[in-house]
Design an enzyme around this catalytic site. Sequence first.
Site, PDB file in Angstrom:
ATOM      1  CG  HIS A  55       9.804  -4.493   1.110  1.00  9.01           C
ATOM      2  ND1 HIS A  55       9.705  -5.856   0.940  1.00  9.01           N
ATOM      3  CD2 HIS A  55      10.087  -3.987  -0.116  1.00  9.01           C
ATOM      4  CE1 HIS A  55       9.926  -6.157  -0.327  1.00  9.01           C
ATOM      5  NE2 HIS A  55      10.155  -5.044  -0.983  1.00  9.01           N
ATOM      6  CG  HIS A 104       5.607  -9.126  -4.971  1.00 12.53           C
ATOM      7  ND1 HIS A 104       4.552  -8.716  -5.746  1.00 12.53           N
ATOM      8  CD2 HIS A 104       6.329  -8.006  -4.727  1.00 12.53           C
ATOM      9  CE1 HIS A 104       4.640  -7.424  -5.985  1.00 12.53           C
ATOM     10  NE2 HIS A 104       5.713  -6.967  -5.377  1.00 12.53           N
TER      11      HIS A 104
END
Length: 749
Positions: A55, A104
Amino acid sequence: MSLDTVKQAEQTPETGQPWKELGLKEDEYQRIREILGRRPTGAELAMYSVMWSEHCSYKSSKVHLKQFGEKAPRTDALLVGIGENAGVVDVGQGYAVTFKIESHNHPSYIEPYQGAATGVGGIVRDILAMGARPVAVMDPLRFGAAGHPDTKRVLPGVVAGIGGYGNCLGLPNIGGEVVFDPCYQGNPLVNALCVGVMKHEDIHLAKASGSGNRVILYGARTGGDGIGGVSVLASETFDATGPSRRPAVQVGDPFQEKLLIECTLELFREKLVTGIQDLGGAGLSCATSELASAGSGGMRIELDRVPLRDATLSPEEILMSESQERMCAIVEPDKVDRFLEICEKWDVIATDIGEVTDGVRLEITWHGEQIVDVPPRSVAHEGPTYHRPFARPDWQDTLQADDAGALPRPVSADELREQVLALVGSPNQASKEWITDQYDRFVQGNTVLAQPEDSGLIRIDEETGLGVAVATDGNGRYAKLDPYAGAQLALAEAYRNVAATGARPLAVSDCLNFGSPEDPAVMWQFAEATRGLADGCLALGTPVTGGNVSLYNQTGETAIHPTPVVAVLGVIDDVARRTPMAFKDPGQLVYLLGDTREEFGGSAWSQVVHDHLGGLPPAVDLEREKLLAEILISASRDGMIDAAHDLSDGGLVQAVTESCLRGGLGARLVVPDGLDAFTFLFSESAGRAVVAVPRSEEMRFTDMCGARGLPATRIGVIDGDAIEVQGEFSLPLAELRAAHEATIPALLA
């Protein structure tokens, strides 16, 4: 647990460490040891583990993402590009606009409300960190099958989280998408976008320069929520057989964030900040290492000075915590007192936790003991780079050969009518008002257009009417059939949506949502989509200013469809001249712009009527997209059209239905020569739009289209209270509205 200091690490090289549990590979752990010349301390290991996660480091994707720089079109509008918290573009009159989209996804599946809420909070802080006032948010969403029980769990929570956080911040939610598909079951996509506005001179960057300058952490206290949160959680698949790394999802406090926004903007106005970074993924590990790495020296941090909500947190946990509503600023010593005064005024906790040094190391102490001594670039910007193997999957040819054009078509007018009703009432084409009504679309009073319009439109200057439009689009079904073309179709649709409102497209942000990069087929999809998007942006002259990559979106072996979501931002000189989508003036003429072909691969019709995915997606012609956009913008500016709506999912009948329902007027349509009614209504050929032309402007409009070589076909007139296709059927608006608006509330009841 005894403190693991740098000195102890030097003296105990063989001490076992939980590198695997923290998500590192063995070769990555060995590389850390090589960089440091010793084993890392526990705190250093924590920092590397979150910063080298997929990420944060983009280790599997950055070899492909570099195309966005290599192929970037030349434009004077780009003020800040890839590499900062968000891109910034010049929109004229001294204004700059910053925008970015991020994901998210995994947190929102585990805890839908907080996962989605903190997704909004994080992207808002990215925009704030550039020096801008956030002015609007958007939310492209993907969920599993509409009728699945888990969709009923995830969707309401996600929507409530987005609405609850954004509404409390006082930010209008002006657009986005909601898509249902079984491939997202167990792995929804929650992408969040924010737009901010500033003057050119107010741009701020994330760097720590000036030896002796202070490092001030301000905002909420640091807690145990989100330790390793999105940085680790978004870096593996949901697989019961894998390591258990599902840390607590961050908990958001929008009222604290609102104070943080106003406090930060006042700090900017008084010129008290020389560098700034928000604390999002990887928390303090990210903020300190990135600020130091981008600056001109080193940094020394006293970690025990960090304000805590939980006094039992270890140094490793403090460094990994992703608690929300926090920022880190670099401040000159003689400005610290005023900085702290402003924070106190806004009831924002602010603490001097360290200083910029003239060295080259990031050093962190805990009660006087050194626990971190690393080169900051090795943490923030020199993580692993993977050249993952990728290969076109064996099944791709079979999928493309399964042509949707060969599916059974309606054989009577009644069947055609039934399929139109089924389409406009299907979950993906139905009204999303149940969702969007939970968002405040008009707070602040500058929203000009909002969903379900083609793009959201915000006024940024009250005197001149200067405004910006933003649209997000992405069709995972198209991308599954052809990732290269699918990415370009997402770009083209967002570009077209912006132009349909009268705004000139300027720049792109993207959120690239894919399955596991360890699967060569998924990596091929990613490589092709990235290549397609880079080539498309070069052709359209819209640079990628930043964005996000979200990988490991799969449960076990089942990956989502490749889903590149593309956001396009455009500028309009005067929002009073914008073009809405509603048909609202009886007697106006309906024109179809562009060419309609037999293109049904990945179409809404093939999904709704036949539950089919196969064939090729619509062909992409980016030069035609540019021409269509120029016509739409010119016609809007010069008053030649009163409504415009792009054609995409669901084809012409979906677009006309939406425009008629929006304006409360029907339309009488005639199938053009050379087309059958089915293709006319359901084809999803790209590069098309439908417009409403006042009779007084017909000649001027058609002359312009003819002179520029854009096909413009008169297909009907706005009139009555039904959509009538001559010689085929008539559908009263009341019946269409009932089908269109009942679906989502019924599914979620």
